[in-house]
Design an enzyme around this catalytic site. Structure first.
Site, PDB file in Angstrom:
ATOM      1  CD  GLU A  64      -3.180  -2.579   7.216  1.00  0.00           C
ATOM      2  OE1 GLU A  64      -2.165  -2.922   6.606  1.00  0.00           O
ATOM      3  OE2 GLU A  64      -3.690  -1.457   7.113  1.00  0.00           O
ATOM      4  N   GLY A 119       3.029   1.903  10.846  1.00  0.00           N
ATOM      5  CA  GLY A 119       4.033   2.956  10.751  1.00  0.00           C
ATOM      6  C   GLY A 119       4.752   3.254  12.050  1.00  0.00           C
ATOM      7  CG  HIS A 132      -5.555   1.889   5.413  1.00  0.00           C
ATOM      8  ND1 HIS A 132      -5.102   2.759   6.376  1.00  0.00           N
ATOM      9  CD2 HIS A 132      -4.549   1.009   5.194  1.00  0.00           C
ATOM     10  CE1 HIS A 132      -3.868   2.426   6.707  1.00  0.00           C
ATOM     11  NE2 HIS A 132      -3.511   1.364   6.010  1.00  0.00           N
ATOM     12  CE  LYS A 180      -0.027   2.991   4.844  1.00  0.00           C
ATOM     13  NZ  LYS A 180       0.137   3.033   6.297  1.00  0.00           N
ATOM     14  CG  ASN A 207      -1.735   1.223   1.396  1.00  0.00           C
ATOM     15  OD1 ASN A 207      -1.781   2.058   0.490  1.00  0.00           O
ATOM     16  ND2 ASN A 207      -2.401   1.352   2.532  1.00  0.00           N
ATOM     17  CD  GLU A 252      -2.609   5.308   7.001  1.00  0.00           C
ATOM     18  OE1 GLU A 252      -2.590   5.364   5.758  1.00  0.00           O
ATOM     19  OE2 GLU A 252      -1.703   4.775   7.681  1.00  0.00           O
ATOM     20  CB  SER A 286       5.572  -2.333  11.867  1.00  0.00           C
ATOM     21  OG  SER A 286       5.185  -0.998  12.203  1.00  0.00           O
TER      22      SER A 286
HETATM   23  P1  13P Z   1       3.344   0.085   7.575  1.00  0.00           P
HETATM   24  O1  13P Z   1       3.801  -1.196   6.926  1.00  0.00           O
HETATM   25  O2  13P Z   1       4.073   1.291   7.085  1.00  0.00           O
HETATM   26  O3  13P Z   1       3.279  -0.046   9.061  1.00  0.00           O
HETATM   27  O4  13P Z   1       1.824   0.318   7.070  1.00  0.00           O
HETATM   28  C1  13P Z   1       0.918  -0.724   7.150  1.00  0.00           C
HETATM   29  C2  13P Z   1      -0.298  -0.316   6.435  1.00  0.00           C
HETATM   30  O5  13P Z   1      -1.019   0.562   6.861  1.00  0.00           O
HETATM   31  C3  13P Z   1      -0.600  -0.994   5.159  1.00  0.00           C
HETATM   32  O6  13P Z   1      -1.883  -0.689   4.716  1.00  0.00           O
END
Ligand code: 13P
Length: 247
Positions: A162, A168, A92, A11, A9, A94, A207
């Site tokens: 997740e 992150g 997601h 983002k 992803n 976010e 992560s």
């Molecule tokens: P990270 O791998 O950067 O922690 O992000 C995970 C994520 O949100 C994938 O959709």
């Protein structure tokens, strides 16, 4: 047998220059049995599809619930499909936090994806407060039931667990915690969808890195990963693809 899926992803990252990373991922993916997917920014989808060919599936990171209309700045599932995407990430954390998306909205977005032959990658996960309050399985059960449409099948839907606090942050749940949630999601899907519940692929996200991929991929009911930061560079993501392929 469920096929393994290494999903990235990107983002809000990626411009034309980053297609070189995709090109380098394609070379690795082409030699593996594992399925590979990258959710690129919408602006890159058509170019990413041209770059990746058949080796890597390309997905959008969100879509509107409606097919078209007066929704400035939004993107419909049919537009993603028209650009060449085969998948759409929905729900997601976010999106849930930044845009107030509820389980019902996530389910509607996933249905919009199905209507355009897109596989939905539906994301769910508990916050740190919820985990510390011992509510993780309650939250996961509610989000899974509410975000997954009745029309979901193992063929048109992937579920990504997740934990919000692991995204992150470099923090990863213990392997026992991942197994607990993934086994729970599997049992919930089988309870609701019968035998087809065993066909949904369950991804862990939060992560994931080359250094922890091997141990995560050995966990029960982990069929792959949804990777953020470590999907931006082929040097990292190719190592994750390899770890999954060899798991
Ligand atoms: P990270 O791998 O950067 O922690 O992000 C995970 C994520 O949100 C994938 O959709």
């Amino acid at each position: 047998m469920r096929r393994k899926l290494a999903a990235g992803n990107w983002k809000m990252n990626g411009t034309a220059a980053d297609l070189a990373e995709l090109e380098a991922m394609k070379a690795a993916a082409a030699t593996k049995q594992t399925d590979v997917l990258i959710g690129t920014p919408a602006t890159l989808i058509s170019r990413a599809v041209a770059t990746a060919g058949d080796a890597i599936a390309i997905g959008g990171q969100d879509c509107h619930t409606n097919a078209s209309g007066a929704h400035t700045g939004d993107i419909s599932a049919s537009m993603l499909a028209d650009a060449g995407a085969s998948h759409v990430i929905t729900g997601h954390s976010e999106r849930r936090v930044d845009h107030g998306e509820t389980d019902a909205i996530v389910a509607a977005k996933s249905e919009a994806g199905y209507a355009n032959d897109l596989t939905a990658v539906i994301c769910i996960g508990e916050s740190l407060e919820e985990r510390e309050a011992g509510q993780t399985l309650d939250v996961i059960g509610t989000q899974l039931a509410g975000s997954t449409p009745a029309a979901a099948t193992g063929a048109n839907t992937v579920i990504a667990y997740e934990p919000v606090w692991a995204i992150g942050t470099g923090k990863v749940p213990t392997l026992e915690q991942i197994a607990e949630v993934h086994d729970f999601m599997r049992s919930q899907l089988v309870e609701r969808f019968g035998e087809d519940g065993n066909a949904f692929r369950l991804l862990y996200g939060g992560s994931v890195k080359p250094s922890n991929a091997n141990e995560i991929f050995a966990v029960s009911n982990v069929d792959g990963a949804l990777v953020g930061g470590a999907s931006l560079k082929a040097s990292d993501f190719n190592a994750i693809i390899t770890a999954l392929d060899e798991a």
